[in-house]
Design an enzyme around this catalytic site. Structure first.
Site: not given
Length: 278
Positions: A51, A135
């Site tokens: 990614l 996160y």
């Protein structure tokens, strides 16, 4: 649809999405950083990709109509650990999708983008970002990317704020549970809805105790079928009382709301690894 891409295909949620997604397109390209993901379904191919690499994402997304972006480092950790896969990775997905002319990004966001809101607040999809971790911050970043790329480039996106898509093992999950069947329905509606613009939807089943409100996005047609109340008697009989002084018990983010920044939230949770095998 001719070509659909699924990132995070080697993950637990990805393992349940692969087969259903092959029914929605001529070609499903599954991708992850793993060398392989086992036996492929009819109509599925696999491409390894990072990614954090724009070149990899341009290669993987080339010729696609849409991408279901589930790939990420799926836990709290030091910012530097999340920077590549979660922050840079999200940018690469949106920028590559724009350059290659994709119609839509379906993104696996999270309740942790708004995890510090008190659980006593029945929050809807318009509530302000209030991340509980790095996160969660990455999820806020990707949601804002989706808004920006819709406004500037007309690239549609749906951001699925998943609460807890795992077996019910705690009192919190009686409200936050998203069954795998409802996950599949949700992703399908995000794909086949005629227009979505920039949208946010909570990934949660039809739980009696669901703490979030999806009424603003009824147009997606997502109508969950499962209800965690079937587990309530057993779960509550063995549970410790909630602690009103613990933000993990009092905020939507659960254990992620109470861990120190950079420390694993998953380590404090009883997550059953029931990854679907091929």
């Amino acid at each position: 649809m001719k070509k659909l891409v699924l990132t995070g295909a080697a993950g637990r949620l990805g393992s349940y999405l692969r087969e259903p997604l092959t029914q929605l397109c001529d070609e499903l390209v599954s991708t992850d950083i793993a060398d392989d993901i086992g036996t492929l379904y009819a109509g599925e191919s696999y491409m390894s990709g990072d990614l954090a690499s724009m070149d990899d994402m341009m290669r993987v997304l080339d010729g696609a109509d849409m991408v279901v972006h589930m790939g990420a480092y799926a836990d709290e950790g030091p910012f530097e650990k999340l920077l590549g896969p979660n922050f840079v990775g999200a940018y690469n997905i949106w920028e590559a999708s724009h350059r290659l002319g994709l119609k839509r990004v379906i993104y696996g966001s999270s309740i942790h983008a708004v995890g510090m809101h008190p659980k006593s607040d029945f929050i809807d999809t318009n509530v302000a970002h209030r991340p509980d971790t790095f996160y969660g911050l990455a999820k806020c970043f990707a949601e804002d990317l989706g808004s920006l790329y819709w406004d500037k480039h007309g690239l549609e996106s749906v951001h699925m704020r998943i609460l807890s898509c795992a077996q019910v093992t705690s009192p919190r999950a009686l409200g936050s549970w998203l069954s795998y069947d409802d996950l599949i329905q949700l992703v399908t509606r995000c794909i086949d809805s005629p227009t979505v613009g920039f949208s946010v939807v909570y990934g949660v089943s039809d739980n009696d105790r669901a703490p979030v409100d999806n009424s603003q996005v009824n147009f997606l047609g997502y109508r969950p079928k499962d209800n965690a109340e079937q587990f309530a008697a057993d779960i509550l009989a063995n549970a410790e009382p909630a602690n009103p002084q613990d933000v993990g018990d009092m905020c939507h983010g659960g254990p992620f709301a109470s861990v120190a920044l950079g420390n694993s939230g998953m380590a404090t949770m009883d997550i059953v690894d029931d990854t679907k095998k091929t």
